[in-house]
Design a protein around this motif. Structure first.
Motif, PDB file in Angstrom:
ATOM      1  N   MET A 191       0.844  -1.202   0.000  1.00  0.00           N
ATOM      2  CA  MET A 191       0.000   0.000   0.000  1.00  0.00           C
ATOM      3  C   MET A 191       0.883   1.257   0.000  1.00  0.00           C
ATOM      4  O   MET A 191       0.666   2.181  -0.779  1.00  0.00           O
ATOM      5  CB  MET A 191      -0.885  -0.042   1.254  1.00  0.00           C
ATOM      6  N   SER A 192       1.891   1.270   0.868  1.00  0.00           N
ATOM      7  CA  SER A 192       2.792   2.425   0.939  1.00  0.00           C
ATOM      8  C   SER A 192       3.577   2.597  -0.355  1.00  0.00           C
ATOM      9  O   SER A 192       3.821   3.714  -0.808  1.00  0.00           O
ATOM     10  CB  SER A 192       3.785   2.268   2.093  1.00  0.00           C
ATOM     11  N   GLU A 239       1.328   4.159  -2.932  1.00  0.00           N
ATOM     12  CA  GLU A 239       1.116   5.571  -2.603  1.00  0.00           C
ATOM     13  C   GLU A 239       2.362   6.394  -2.887  1.00  0.00           C
ATOM     14  O   GLU A 239       2.286   7.518  -3.364  1.00  0.00           O
ATOM     15  CB  GLU A 239       0.746   5.719  -1.125  1.00  0.00           C
ATOM     16  N   GLU A 240       3.522   5.800  -2.587  1.00  0.00           N
ATOM     17  CA  GLU A 240       4.772   6.533  -2.806  1.00  0.00           C
ATOM     18  C   GLU A 240       4.885   6.963  -4.265  1.00  0.00           C
ATOM     19  O   GLU A 240       5.124   8.129  -4.570  1.00  0.00           O
ATOM     20  CB  GLU A 240       5.976   5.682  -2.415  1.00  0.00           C
TER      21      GLU A 240
END
Lengths: 91, 1002
Positions: B740-741, B744-745
């Protein structure tokens, strides 16, 4: 422990954030055209500055937004925070 | 006789409230207001414990948190605490404490043999003696550990409750002595939100102990007046019994409040300690100073204490710790203590190493019959369990040698004062820079950090009137900066201390009878038994950096962190190298300021609150049906479901067979799930995954590998196109948050123009994975979706009802068998599971856990990211080059596949391993070698990443990463086990069962 001003939420405790290293290192447009050396530069080489340093942070336990921080690595003073895509402030 | 050293009146104890306590099993009486140290001294108990290394008898050196010697074991059972400073423990009815580091008793301690052997126990002794040969260290360590150490840790779980508190204030004042009270007063009068913290049980600090007059009031009464005013302000909070432990960036400080430690019974309603996390706009440090001991031969015997401590015992606790007193000093200030003692009837002799004593001082001493020996030094002391005699001699300062005749003086108390060291620990922690003050001969604060002030003795200012005025001004200044002001100025006209501290030389060591460099007992660090000789030795052996000297000799490394010893050690180094102390530097102060309980730091984050537990909607069913659980990240996942008397192997074999032969069901809800929406999702997936996504049709699923920019595999999963602009991504259970990160990054930092929205939906869906040849027949009776072979092929997704609930069914498989993954909203998860269990009886539906899931997938050679990969493995290394698009211009990791190292053909590659004996299940993580030697080192060519007994194949199977493995099919390699046994295994393909994939397409 820092107090960091998230550009979206305001001042919050450092525990809500995480740091992701040096900012303003854009991913190359066409990686395939780069030499191994140039690609290695992008992957591995970071400046590790003493003094004014620009770095990426995320407000993980808040708005989950990425933003940039201008920090003095000697005093750990945060001089500015600004949104992704914005010009970096002058030191 | 009880309280034989107590004087009849005076002090801040309540003689009407007697308190019974026990020390080393013996009963004593003290009074309300006593510390354990003052109560013991009142009862003429000077011998408190034994020293760390030489087991020398030790007494009470100080009256506060800097105490290095008087450490005791406090309390009994689960509440017992080691290394508690007797000088800080307030006595209560029934208190029990005992000496530490002695056996069989403090009076007769076997370990004290070390004292006589001290010539063979110099600094660095352990390093030099026990490190060779290395293989014997474990043997030595056992005995060293037993011999060393101070108190004993409790073995039972601590029954107490600890609290935490977050606090925000305008101004935090650390220390409530003369200066702290003034700063707090100014800030309080200005209406600032003030937190005033003091480590003692009542504020006042040194004002409680000295003969000082402030505007015609004695300092005690004056302090009470100030306190009364402070307490009347709602905006001022005063915390007693609280020590600030850490001073971090941006004025973030932590403090430990001892809430009920001083009470006999701990109520359920009150915590034992409270840990404060404080963020202050402004911080004023007003911690005062510590008195400096003098380094002379035999300066550690019980009955030798700091002059200021003795004065505290006399004036605050009404205790005269000795009647025949020697004061050894180098400064005027200490004379105040001598005069106080003489006034209370003690016979006092002063040994002053200075030549010129101000006549004012000698006149006053004459009046109270104090004899002074100028230019004299204590060169030795006598008395084993308590000091009984000192040897003094005249010192020729210029030539640093003894002259005149040796004189012996009998005594029962020796006081020493070598000047004062500002308490700069917290200031230094805050990154404040220190400088050496040439008159005080100690370090004082130099460069302040932002929003911080240091006042009073803490700042090296010892003139009382100046201190009061400057501290008040500091409070006012900060208030002004915060936009507030006081309507009252400070009205103090006069304030003077009887004898004030102005300056002191620093004394590296006092010359003794014995040469200081060899085994003499000039103690620098009392707690760690570091002598001047040890410091000399360290310099001789080349440990000349202050940080090296500290670690080699362990000076300043005790629980007191060198509060009394650091400056003396530096002075000694400065003397040895003939360099100013400035050039020697000082060691770094780090939190905590004094020892603190782990319990307080943990607070309530213990037991089940330590780390959150994540449970699926089916969890209770798993519990009720006897599942054994496995932690996967924070998730609780059923590991296996043992039936009567089954062990893990029986259960896993049964579960696996059920899947292969009929029908198994797995709770796969923990799988990471991310909902992706927006017009650019396909474009985005093309960059995130190694394979192509542009042509994925609505209702189709595709497996994908994610790589990082180094080209290393980082997660995998199946992503399905739900509708035109909506995709459902699955990730590994452990990798969900990371993926998820990651998404998003890139969306927020690189591809800002892409319209893609990611939402974690892991918790929103319950995933029931049914697998086995009977799964289609079973499911078809419970759903309105046509799931026939023709209508619902592999890697498709359909939406419809399952057991009457809206569901998504994915035709994907992680077992190699015909499988369906049924996703229903979590709130219906348990209902559908129960329906499945009910209707599945016909097929003997068998719930299986993560262990069977692992075995089943390994039989098929499916990888688990993080088990068969370790962040250094490319898709090609795991023989999955087929999933890497050759056509796409760019995706994360692509460029790195052509780096010289990733291009190598002899990298470690994922292969199968079959043991030649057909029965050994290799331990996961085992090293693989070509040539086994009798002992390491051996050349490792890889390691076993997955290994199980396969019930389907009826023999063990393993996956391994082996150098050049894909080109070595059929080769025999060796696996040396920890037991010394060596197992032969043959490199094979990594798919062990149903290579054609026929079963999945039944």
């Amino acid at each position: 422990m820092f107090v960091i001003k998230c550009p979206y939420c305001g001042e919050r405790d450092q525990t809500e954030f995480s740091c992701h290293g040096e900012a303003h290192i854009a991913r190359p447009e066409n990686p395939e055209t780069l030499t191994d050396e140039e690609w290695g530069e992008y992957l591995f080489i970071r400046s590790n500055k003493k003094g004014i340093h620009y770095e990426r942070w995320t407000h993980d336990h808040g708005c989950r937004r990425w933003f940039n921080v201008m920090r003095d690595t000697v005093s750990d003073e945060i001089l500015a925070t600004y949104k992704m895509g914005e010009e970096k402030p002058k030191s | 006789m009880s309280n034989q050293n107590r004087i009849y009146k005076g002090g801040r104890i309540d003689r009407d409230q007697a308190i019974n306590f026990k020390f080393n099993g013996k009963e004593y009486i003290g009074y309300q207001g006593d510390t354990l140290a003052s109560a013991l001294l009142a009862n003429d108990v000077h011998l408190i414990g034994r020293s760390f290394k030489y087991h020398r008898p030790r007494g009470i050196l100080t009256s506060g948190s800097e105490e290095p010697n008087a450490l005791v074991q406090l309390g009994l059972g689960a509440r017992t605490e080691p290394n508690m400073r007797a000088t800080e423990i307030e006595i209560y009815e029934g208190l029990e404490a005992s000496s530490q580091n002695c056996w069989p008793s403090v009076n007769f301690d076997i370990g004290s043999i070390n004292n006589f052997l001290s010539r063979v126990f110099p600094a660095g002794f352990y390093y030099k003696t026990f490190m060779w040969p290395p293989s014997l260290w474990l043997f030595y360590e056992h005995f060293i550990r037993k011999a060393a150490g101070l108190g004993v840790a409790p073995t039972a779980k601590n029954p107490d409750r600890y609290e935490q508190k977050f606090h925000y204030c305008d101004i935090l004042v650390v220390g409530a002595g003369a200066s702290g009270l003034m700063s707090a007063l100014a800030a309080g009068r200005s209406g600032c939100d003030v937190l005033l913290i003091d480590e003692k049980h009542e504020p006042g600090g040194y004002l409680r102990n000295i003969s000082a007059k402030i505007d015609n009031l004695n300092s005690n009464d004056w302090t009470n007046e100030i306190l009364k005013e402070l307490e009347s302000y709602e905006n001022v909070t005063i915390l007693n019994r609280t020590a600030v432990m850490g001073y971090y960036d941006y004025n973030y400080l932590t403090a430990l409040q001892k809430v009920t430690n001083h009470l006999p019974y701990l109520s359920d309603k009150m915590p034992r300690e409270r840990y404060w996390r404080i963020r202050a706009k402004k911080v004023i440090l007003a911690q005062g100073a510590f008195e400096r001991p003098l380094v002379f031969s035999g300066n550690d015997r019980p009955g030798i204490m700091l002059a200021s401590a003795a004065r505290t015992y006399l004036n605050q606790f009404g205790v005269l710790p000795g009647k025949s007193v020697i004061l050894f000093t180098n400064n005027d200030h200490a004379y105040g203590t001598a005069i106080d003692f003489a006034n209370k009837g003690a016979k006092v002799t002063i040994v002053d190493n200075r030549e010129d004593i101000p006549s004012e001082l000698s006149d006053r001493c004459n009046k109270v019959k104090i004899k002074i020996y100028p230019s004299h030094s204590i060169i030795n002391t006598q008395g084993y369990q308590k000091v009984k005699k000192v040897e003094i001699q005249k010192v020729d300062q210029d030539n640093n040698e003894l002259t005149g005749s040796l004189r012996e003086i009998e005594c029962d108390l020796v006081l020493m004062s070598g000047g004062w060291n500002p308490s700069v620990q917290l200031f230094s922690q805050s990154r404040g820079k220190l400088e050496y003050h040439s008159k005080l001969n100690s370090f004082i604060p130099k460069d302040l950090i932002k929003n911080q002030k240091v006042v009073g003795c803490n700042n090296g200012d010892f003139n009382l009137l100046e201190v009061l005025k400057n501290s008040y001004q500091a409070g006012l200044d900060f208030a002004t900066e915060l936009g507030k002001s006081a309507n009252k100025s400070l009205e103090i006209e006069t304030a003077f201390e009887d004898l004030e501290f102005t300056e002191a030389k620093v004394e590296p060591y006092m010359i003794g009878k014995k040469k200081v460099t060899h085994g003499s007992k000039h103690f620098v660090d009392f707690q760690h038994d570091v002598t001047a000789a040890d410091i000399f030795l360290a310099q001789r052996e080349g440990y000349i950096s202050v940080e090296h000297t500290k670690r080699y000799t362990t000076t300043g490394m005790g629980t007191d962190q060198g509060k009394t010893s650091n400056v003396n050690a530096l002075a000694l180094m400065s003397h040895i190298h003939d360099k100013p102390v400035d050039n020697i530097g000082h060691t770094t102060f780090r939190p905590p300021y004094s020892p603190q309980t782990i319990g307080a730091i943990a607070g309530r984050n213990v037991d089940h609150l330590f780390d959150p537990e994540r449970k699926t909607a089916i969890h209770q069913w798993h519990v009720d049906n006897g599942a054994e659980f496995e932690d996967v990240g924070q998730w609780k996942r059923p590991h296996y479901f043992p039936q009567k008397n089954e062990n893990i192997h029986d259960a896993v074999n049964r579960e696996c067979r059920a899947v292969r032969n009929s029908l198994g069901i797995l709770d796969a809800s923990t799988l990471g799930k991310i909902d992706l929406q927006g017009p650019d999702v396909a474009k985005f997936l093309n960059l995130i995954y190694t394979n192509a996504w542009s042509k994925l049709e609505i209702g189709s699923c595709r497996y994908g590998l994610m790589c990082n920019e180094h080209g290393m595999v980082f997660d995998d999963g199946v992503t399905t196109r739900i509708s035109e602009n909506r995709y459902h991504m699955t990730t590994t259970t452990g990798g969900a948050a990371r993926v998820m990160s990651w998404l998003e990054e890139f969306l927020q930092t690189e591809w800002l123009d892409m319209e893609v929205f990611c939402t974690s939906v892991t918790e929103q869906w319950t995933v029931l994975s049914i697998s086995g040849p009977n799964s289609r027949e079973f499911l078809s009776s419970l759903t309105d979706i046509d799931i026939s072979k023709e209508a619902f092929p592999f890697m498709k997704m359909k939406e419809g009802k399952v057991c009457g609930i809206d569901a998504r069914i994915f035709r994907i498989s992680f077992t190699g068998e015909l499988s369906f993954e049924i996703n229903v909203p979590s709130r219906y998860g348990l209902f559908v599971w129960n329906e499945f269990m009910k209707h599945g009886k016909k097929y003997d539906i068998t719930p299986y856990g993560t262990e069977s899931m692992h075995v089943l997938r390994a039989e098929k050679g499916f990888i688990i990211v993080g088990q068969d990969t370790d962040g250094s493995v490319t898709p090609k290394d795991i023989n999955m080059d087929w999933i890497v698009s050759k056509k796409k211009e760019d995706f994360l990791g692509k460029r790195s596949f052509s780096r010289s190292d990733t291009r190598r053909t002899d990298r470690k590659q994922l292969v199968g391993l079959l043991v030649n004996d057909k029965k050994t299940v290799l331990p996961e993580g085992s090293y693989v070698v070509d040539e086994a030697k009798p002992r390491p080192p051996m050349d490792m060519i890889g390691h076993v990443s997955s290994s199980y007994y396969s019930p389907t194949c009826d023999h063990p199977i393993a996956l391994a990463l082996i150098k050049n493995g894909l080109n070595r099919m059929g080769d025999v390699v060796k696996i040396p086990l920890m037991s010394g046994k060596v197992i032969d295994a043959t490199i094979t393909d990594s798919i062990f069962y149903d290579k054609e994939g026929a079963r999945n397409n039944e």
